[in-house]
Design an enzyme around this catalytic site. Structure first.
Site, mmCIF file in Angstrom:
data_model
loop_
_atom_site.group_PDB
_atom_site.id
_atom_site.type_symbol
_atom_site.label_atom_id
_atom_site.label_comp_id
_atom_site.label_asym_id
_atom_site.label_seq_id
_atom_site.Cartn_x
_atom_site.Cartn_y
_atom_site.Cartn_z
ATOM 1 N N ASP A 5 -1.584 -2.000 5.800
ATOM 2 C CA ASP A 5 -0.715 -0.838 7.122
ATOM 3 C C ASP A 5 -2.030 -1.210 8.305
ATOM 4 O O ASP A 5 -3.397 -2.011 7.239
ATOM 5 C CB ASP A 5 -0.911 0.533 6.900
ATOM 6 C CG ASP A 5 0.076 1.769 6.400
ATOM 7 O OD1 ASP A 5 0.927 0.308 5.993
ATOM 8 O OD2 ASP A 5 -0.077 2.550 5.773
ATOM 9 N N GLU A 29 0.629 -1.138 0.513
ATOM 10 C CA GLU A 29 0.192 -0.320 -0.050
ATOM 11 C C GLU A 29 0.912 1.157 0.141
ATOM 12 O O GLU A 29 1.710 1.498 0.841
ATOM 13 C CB GLU A 29 -0.901 -0.103 1.417
ATOM 14 C CG GLU A 29 -1.853 1.520 1.503
ATOM 15 C CD GLU A 29 -2.430 0.937 3.452
ATOM 16 O OE1 GLU A 29 -1.745 0.148 4.004
ATOM 17 O OE2 GLU A 29 -3.024 1.825 3.250
ATOM 18 N N ASP A 78 -7.679 2.184 6.730
ATOM 19 C CA ASP A 78 -7.374 2.747 5.122
ATOM 20 C C ASP A 78 -6.756 1.009 4.638
ATOM 21 O O ASP A 78 -6.553 0.177 4.195
ATOM 22 C CB ASP A 78 -6.972 3.260 4.935
ATOM 23 C CG ASP A 78 -7.125 4.771 5.346
ATOM 24 O OD1 ASP A 78 -8.469 4.678 5.023
ATOM 25 O OD2 ASP A 78 -6.813 5.913 4.500
ATOM 26 N N ASP A 104 -3.889 -0.217 10.148
ATOM 27 C CA ASP A 104 -4.615 0.394 10.485
ATOM 28 C C ASP A 104 -5.855 0.541 9.275
ATOM 29 O O ASP A 104 -6.528 -0.308 8.836
ATOM 30 C CB ASP A 104 -4.842 1.688 9.676
ATOM 31 C CG ASP A 104 -4.461 2.638 8.692
ATOM 32 O OD1 ASP A 104 -4.553 1.394 7.721
ATOM 33 O OD2 ASP A 104 -3.299 3.680 8.452
#
Ligand code: 0RA
Length: 651
Positions: A513, A437, A517, A515
């Protein structure tokens, strides 16, 4: 639960042949239950439950309870007739003991009911017993409670009566053997998916799942679910299509049996406004991932009856394109369940029905019923045919778009995307492609990697949500185009199996990641793989990288932590429980790690953990993806928080 008495060796050693069978199961467990990891561990439960399902199908049991106990042992209780306990004349042993300790002795005592269910391997409860450190069975029968204990598959004492009862049934508790299985912890969601599926496939059977490891915060009671379906396959289809828009209100239901009454066929189907063909098939309650003769019989009948109807009504006259079989199944959700007395399983994963007579049986039952349905419901019939025609048009448009992409690719140095940092090895078996990403993490990964066998493809823009897009649109998305060309699979989005011969990387690692997103991007990628590169998942090529969440530092000591528990343990051990003594860095994104750290924790094959993505229940996976990628935000958020539950094996 009662204590298990000590083994009596004179008794258990008395039958050499029994020992040989059981020893063989313990020596070569994978031959019997597939593997000794998470999958095999869960199959142990299915094997025991299947016997209770048989008892329910024979019309005797109504309720089945499955309990995950605190110690990860499993208890399965049913209210059937109870396994017979009388002494077998020739063997001089109780029927119960034979069922529990002899391979393949399962249904021999009951010639009238024919055993239709059976785990993937259909190996019988004696295998479960053999692979358990200990096992206890209680039979409620003839007004008495009978009990017997086993250790490593062998009876350690004779069956005995331990009390009176006015109920009937069987209760089995087993403790999977830690010297055989590499994992001993049961996953609630995995068991729940299978039990839900069984409840849909066997209407009227109440199946409960209770997890004693987890108590409800408010009530203090164990967590659990009840799976019960009055409507069976009709409800199964509605459940799968809950987040899709139907072309007709009620699923079409078909049931029938062949002339000699040995092969019952049951099916429910519903057209929706999506573009997906979504057929799930079962033989004797086993999911036939690879389809087989029952599915081909269904497809033939569907094509034939719809085509006949269209010709009869003159609906295809204006069509400029040819119609393919696929067009009749676009936006179709269907469950086919057949019971076959002696199923032959073929295919790579032995989940393809081979019995040739089943094709004709299904075909004639389905053909007759769909033709009737179309006569009775002309408005729905026309609506379905309109959709078929749209599909044929779109398929032609998609073909043009795909050809344009392939032509363009051929023009650029081997057609590889410019952002791809390729690896030097050309041996696909050792090559890994990291889908990363963002450009900054992509940059770190490029520096961190071993360029011999690790390639990096940074993903910049948004990945298309393929769940909602028409198939012809997937080639318009830059990121998806890059992934497809990097992989080297020529026939994505076309009919038939994927051509994996030219696959350039045998490990495809999603590295996002930790998180929200990152989870979203991971889910979009998994959706793409699930819908368009299914065979890649099926063949075990898709993985999820596991970057650490924290770095705990004290003086020169450094410790990476992957979970909250890890972090607390690190503070305990390094800072003697005092958080102010240690430095804690939380990694919000891969970009915050320097290349060395990324290599050490996440990419180095000797030290990293990768999660392999697998699909245990295709129907459940479909439900997850349609819910997840649909319009509703709440279920998606919930899912992302619970994290990918179809990602299973740690390697
Ligand atoms: C064979 C014969 C009979 C019952 C069963 C098997 C049976 C097996 C299992 C395994 C789990 N639950 C079960 N319930 C029943 C009954 C024969 C008779 O009563 O005539």
């Amino acid at each position: 639960m009662s204590e298990i008495p000590q083994a009596n060796n004179d008794y258990s050693a008395s039958n050499i042949q029994v020992l040989e069978g059981i020893e063989h199961v313990r020596k070569r467990p994978a031959m019997y239950i597939g593997d000794v990891g998470e999958r095999g561990l869960h199959h142990m439960v299915y094997e025991v439950v299947d016997n209770s399902i048989d008892e329910a199908m024979a019309g005797y049991a109504k309720n089945i309870e499955v309990v995950i106990n605190e110690d990860n042992s499993i208890t399965v209780v049913d209210d059937g007739r109870g396994i017979p306990v009388d002494t077998h004349a020739k063997e001089g042993l109780s029927a119960l003991e034979l069922v529990m300790t002899r391979l393949g002795a399962g249904g021999k005592f009951d010639k009238d009911s024919y055993k239709v269910s059976g785990g993937l391997h259909g190996v019988g409860v004696s295998c479960v017993n053999a692979l358990s450190a200990k096992c206890a069975v209680k039979v409620y029968r003839d007004g008495k409670i009978h009990e017997q204990f086993y250790k490593e598959g062998k009876a350690i004492e004779r069956i005995k009566v331990v009390g009176k009862t006015d109920r009937t049934g069987t209760e089995t508790q087993f403790w999977p053997d830690g010297t055989i299985f590499t994992v001993l912890e049961y996953r609630y969601d995995t068991l729940a998916s299978r039990l839900r599926e069984l409840a849909f496939l066997n209407k009227g059977v109440r199946i409960t799942l209770t997890d004693k490891r987890e108590l409800d915060e408010k009530s203090g009671e164990p967590m659990g679910d009840v799976f019960y379906s009055e409507g069976g396959l009709m409800e199964f289809v509605k459940y799968l299509d809950k987040n899709r828009e139907g072309l007709h209100d009620e699923p079409i239901y078909i049931s029938g049996i062949d002339d000699d009454g040995s092969t019952p066929v049951e099916l429910a189907m519903q057209y929706n406004s999506s573009y997906r063909e979504n057929i799930h098939s079962y033989v004797n309650n086993i999911n036939t991932h690879e389809g087989g003769t029952h599915v081909s019989g269904f497809k033939k009948a569907l094509t034939r009856s719809l085509k006949n109807y269209a010709d009869q009504e003159g609906l295809l006259k204006k069509l400029k394109f040819s119609i393919s079989g696929d067009d009749f199944r676009e936006g179709l959700t269907c469950i086919i369940s057949v019971k076959v007395p002696e199923p032959q399983f073929e295919g790579q994963t032995k989940t393809k029905l081979g019995n040739s007579d089943v094709s004709g049986i299904v075909e004639s039952i389905v053909n007759k019923r769909i033709s009737e349905y179309l006569e009775e419901n002309p408005t729905i019939g026309k609506r379905i045919l309109q959709k078929v025609i749209l599909s044929a048009e779109a398929r032609n448009a998609a073909k043009k778009a795909r050809e344009a992409v392939q032509k363009k690719n051929a023009g650029f140095g081997g057609g590889l995307p410019g952002k791809l940092a390729s690896c030097s090895s050309r041996k696909a078996e050792e090559c890994e492609l990291f889908l990363v990403e963002g450009d900054s993490a992509g940059g770190s990964a490029k520096q961190a990697r071993d360029r011999k066998f690790q390639a990096i493809l940074p993903l910049r823009g948004k990945i298309l949500n393929v769940e909602k897009a028409h198939p012809s649109k997937i080639y318009d998305n830059e990121e998806i185009k890059n992934i497809i060309t990097a992989l080297g699979i020529p026939n994505i989005g076309q009919e038939g199996e994927l051509n994996l011969e030219k696959l350039r990387y045998h490990k495809l690692v999603i590295m996002t990641d930790a998180d929200v997103d990152g989870s979203h991007i991971r889910t979009l990628l998994l959706t793409l793989f699930y819908r368009y590169l299914h065979d890649l998942i099926e063949a075990g090529h898709v993985y999820i990288a596991q970057p650490p969440l924290y770095l705990v530092k004290m003086g020169k000591q450094r410790r990476y932590c992957w979970t909250e528990e890890d972090r607390i343990r690190a503070i305990d051990e390094m800072g003697k429980g005092d958080e102010s003594k240690v430095g804690i860095q939380r990694y919000k994104g891969l970009g915050e790690m320097n290349p060395d750290q990324l290599w050490d924790t996440t990419m180095d094959p000797d030290r990293r953990t990768l999660q392999q993505v697998s699909i245990d229940s295709a129907a459940e996976a479909d439900h997850i993806f349609s819910t997840l990628m649909g319009d509703d935000v709440a279920p998606r958020r919930e899912f992302i928080e619970r994290n990918a539950k179809y990602a299973k094996i740690d390697v």
